[in-house]
Design an enzyme around this catalytic site. Structure first.
Site, mmCIF file in Angstrom:
data_model
loop_
_atom_site.group_PDB
_atom_site.id
_atom_site.type_symbol
_atom_site.label_atom_id
_atom_site.label_comp_id
_atom_site.label_asym_id
_atom_site.label_seq_id
_atom_site.Cartn_x
_atom_site.Cartn_y
_atom_site.Cartn_z
ATOM 1 C CG ASP A 32 -2.168 0.846 1.049
ATOM 2 O OD1 ASP A 32 -2.033 2.055 0.776
ATOM 3 O OD2 ASP A 32 -3.280 0.306 1.177
ATOM 4 C CG LEU A 74 -9.086 -5.147 -2.678
ATOM 5 C CD1 LEU A 74 -8.472 -6.519 -2.913
ATOM 6 C CD2 LEU A 74 -9.699 -5.099 -1.294
ATOM 7 C CE1 TYR A 147 -12.890 3.228 -8.720
ATOM 8 C CE2 TYR A 147 -15.264 3.082 -9.017
ATOM 9 C CZ TYR A 147 -14.106 2.647 -8.406
ATOM 10 O OH TYR A 147 -14.175 1.627 -7.490
#
Ligand SMILES: NC(=O)c1ccc[n+]([C@@H]2O[C@H](COP(=O)([O-])OP(=O)(O)OC[C@H]3O[C@@H](n4cnc5c(N)ncnc54)[C@H](O)[C@@H]3O)[C@@H](O)[C@H]2O)c1
Length: 328
Positions: A32, A74, A147
């Site tokens: 991340d 993700l 998006y």
């Protein structure tokens, strides 16, 4: 026990996924660009944190190494406020980042689970949407579609790597997931925070729009099924509740569960954001495929999910102190 990488593992869905993977006994690497919140990561014994951007293949290679079984991808720039503020970042992270993940997974032999979205279907009025429903989007001049389009490209990349290169992958399209830890730019999190602060939650255009809100634990159940079952290999799935509800009713329920008294206010989006603002009237998944192939369906009622979210919020005042973005 499996060796897994979770990109975006310090975010909302990612952090719940990490909790669950640890409970299963998996060996977990979190990749991340942001630090985990200390309140969340304090229970993550044995998790390896790799800091970096999915846009950098070198940084990503420190996490997606030979021996990794599954990469849950993700990492993304999520939230309408962010699509409007940083459309380039949205596209870069969803397109370049996904390509890097797929490339490394192909080289190391890992399976990829791509987190995709119901936004993909855009404004298609023919709900409920099956996985192969048409995509109907607005103009490219409206940044909110960056998006949807970039996630669609991420899905095309994933299908391309499967068909052309033999990669093993699955795709999950989440529908309005909510619950503890979600950033305060989404209807449920923002309304819970406002109601607990004694402020009136805000709905847009009288809250007539409908959504199918999916409690985080249900979404994680589905994610684990997709990541671990061979029946899911090569497939894409809608993952969402089948319970269609008007946004006005969700907000009223939140206000009732918090103890009432604050009411709610409505803003006119054309006045507030201008004529280019675009919203969706209805967003409803057909979840027949994920039920037929993996036996999954959402099981947490909206009332129960909201009660759990509000209880958690009361026990975690740090979350209530988050700044609220302007639009979303
Ligand atoms: N929450 C929902 O309802 C929902 C609905 C549909 C799809 N999704 C998808 O699920 C995934 C997770 O969403 P979320 O709600 O947990 O969002 P989130 O914003 O809470 O988490 C995203 C995480 O990705 C990280 N990230 C962002 N850019 C990065 C980069 N360049 N490199 C590495 N990490 C980066 C962030 O730091 C964050 O921790 C996303 O792919 C999102 O598109 C979520």
């Amino acid at each position: 026990m499996a060796r897994v990488v979770v990109t975006g593992g310090n975010g909302f869905i990612g952090s719940h996924l990490v909790d669950r993977l640890l409970r299963r006994g998996d060996e977990v690497v979190v990749f991340d660009s942001q630090e985990p919140h200390p309140q969340i990561a304090s229970s993550w014994e044995g998790v390896e944190e790799v800091r970096g951007s999915v846009c950098s293949p070198d940084q990503l290679a420190a996490a997606i190494r030979p021996g990794v079984d599954v990469v849950y991808h993700l990492a993304a720039v999520v939230g309408v406020d962010r699509y409007l503020a940083s459309p380039l970042d949205v596209i870069d992270v969803n397109f370049t980042g996904t390509r890097n993940v797929l490339d490394l997974a192909e080289r190391t032999g890992a399976k990829v689970v791509l987190a995709s979205t119901s936004e993909l279907f855009g404004k298609n009025p023919a709900v409920p949407w099956k996985e192969d429903a048409d995509r109907i989007l607005g103009t490219t001049e409206a940044d909110r579609w960056s998006y949807s389009s970039s996630k669609a490209l991420a899905e095309h990349l994933t299908f391309g790597y499967m068909r052309q290169r033999g990669l093993n992958a699955s795709i999950i399209r989440y529908f309005n997931v909510y619950g503890p830890r979600q950033r305060v730019s989404f209807l449920v999190s923002r309304s819970v925070v406002r109601a607990l602060r004694g402020e009136a939650p805000v709905v847009y255009d009288q809250g007539r729009q409908t959504r199918c809100f999916t409690y985080i634990d249900d979404a994680i159940d589905a994610t684990i099924e997709v990541g671990t079952r061979s029946e899911a290999d090569g497939e894409c799935f809608n993952v969402g509740s089948s319970d269609e509800v008007a946004i006005r009713d969700v907000v009223d329920l939140i206000v009732e569960l918090v103890g009432g008294g604050v009411g709610s206010t409505s803003i006119d989006t054309q006045d507030e954001f201008g004529a280019s603002y675009q919203d969706l009237d209805r967003r409803v998944p057909d979840t027949g495929k994920v039920f037929a192939q993996l036996g999954w369906k959402s099981s947490t009622s909206l009332r129960e999910g909201l009660e759990r979210t509000i209880r958690w919020a009361r026990e975690n005042p740090w979350w209530l102190e988050q700044p609220e973005p302007n639009a979303g």
